[in-house]
Write an enzyme that holds these catalytic residues in place. Structure first.
Site, short mmCIF file in Angstrom:
data_model
loop_
_atom_site.label_atom_id
_atom_site.label_comp_id
_atom_site.label_asym_id
_atom_site.label_seq_id
_atom_site.Cartn_x
_atom_site.Cartn_y
_atom_site.Cartn_z
N TYR A 68 6.49 8.38 -0.09
CA TYR A 68 4.69 8.52 -0.43
C TYR A 68 3.11 7.23 -0.22
O TYR A 68 2.70 7.91 -0.64
CB TYR A 68 5.01 9.07 -1.87
CG TYR A 68 6.02 9.34 -2.50
CD1 TYR A 68 6.00 11.31 -2.55
CD2 TYR A 68 7.80 9.48 -2.72
CE1 TYR A 68 6.54 11.76 -2.85
CE2 TYR A 68 8.91 10.25 -3.18
CZ TYR A 68 8.17 11.30 -3.42
OH TYR A 68 8.54 12.16 -3.90
N HIS A 90 -1.46 12.18 -3.27
CA HIS A 90 -1.10 11.73 -4.69
C HIS A 90 -1.55 9.69 -4.88
O HIS A 90 -0.87 9.73 -6.38
CB HIS A 90 0.02 12.22 -5.56
CG HIS A 90 0.54 12.12 -6.13
ND1 HIS A 90 -0.61 12.89 -7.76
CD2 HIS A 90 1.22 13.14 -7.46
CE1 HIS A 90 0.11 13.46 -8.19
NE2 HIS A 90 1.01 13.73 -8.47
N TYR A 107 8.15 7.41 -11.04
CA TYR A 107 7.28 8.13 -10.66
C TYR A 107 6.32 8.85 -11.61
O TYR A 107 6.28 8.61 -12.56
CB TYR A 107 8.00 9.73 -10.38
CG TYR A 107 9.15 10.19 -9.21
CD1 TYR A 107 8.69 10.24 -7.47
CD2 TYR A 107 10.73 8.92 -9.08
CE1 TYR A 107 9.75 9.95 -6.43
CE2 TYR A 107 11.46 8.86 -8.28
CZ TYR A 107 10.67 9.76 -6.64
OH TYR A 107 11.65 9.53 -5.60
N ASN A 159 4.64 10.63 -12.74
CA ASN A 159 4.79 11.63 -14.14
C ASN A 159 5.56 11.30 -15.15
O ASN A 159 5.84 11.65 -16.34
CB ASN A 159 5.56 13.14 -13.71
CG ASN A 159 4.93 14.05 -13.00
OD1 ASN A 159 4.19 13.96 -12.34
ND2 ASN A 159 5.84 15.35 -12.54
#
EC number: 3.1.1.29
Length: 186
Positions: free
Chosen positions: A16, A21, A60, A62
């Site tokens: 990532y 993001h 993560y 979220n």
């Protein structure tokens, strides 16, 4: 003594690292100057810059709220600046915002669920998906080479803005952004 916590949102793991993001964590990487972030018992990676504590939640995006809240409690700090991606801003745009809604950003929702919504945000514009690409696929994809040039310059400016916390607090960050010429989005 830590006065400000600056949390860079993103997802953990090398797959990532360069995604849209993770622009919040990219800003922290610039600020760290290559220094290693240390693991804290609150499931965060952190690096102290004197009165500013840089934080990468080891969760993560979220699920970042609980780990940020626990670190704030541990350090008895109430001033939080969250660095995050924003699809509602054109690529290369920076905006400072104090409090407010989440605009559907799940990382911000997680933080607001834990801390309320009265925290500062530095929004980094990543643009919107094209060609009917889903938002989820878009934010988890890498920037194109042209976009990488723009976002790299934007991230550098965001890092400079964060350093204005030291002298002038959130007002200094907001003023720096207002006076800064942002990279061309062409």
């Amino acid at each position: 003594m830590c006065v400000y916590i600056v949390a860079g949102l993103g997802n953990p793991g090398p797959s990532y690292d360069k995604t849209r993001h993770n622009v919040g964590q990219m800003v922290l990487d610039i600020l760290s100057g290559g220094a290693r972030f240390r693991r804290h018992k609150t499931n965060n990676f952190y690096l102290s810059l004197g009165d500013i504590l840089l934080v990468k939640p080891d969760a993560y995006m979220n699920l970042s709220g609980p780990v940020i809240a626990s670190l704030m409690k541990f350090h008895s700090v109430s001033d939080l600046l969250v660095l995050h991606d924003d699809i509602d801003l054109p690529l290369g745009t920076l905006r400072f915002k104090q409090g407010g809604g989440t605009a559907g950003h799940r990382g911000l929702r997680s933080i607001s669920d834990c801390l309320g919504s009265d925290y500062a945000r530095l929004r980094v514009g990543i643009g919107r998906p094209e060609n009917n690409q889903s938002i989820e696929d878009f934010v988890l994809s890498n920037f194109s080479p042209v976009q990488t040039d723009i976002i790299s310059r934007t991230i550098q400016l965001a890092a400079e803005a964060v350093l204005h916390l030291r002298d002038n607090g959130f007002v200094g960050v907001k003023q720096f952004i207002a006076q800064t010429k942002l990279p061309s989005r062409t």
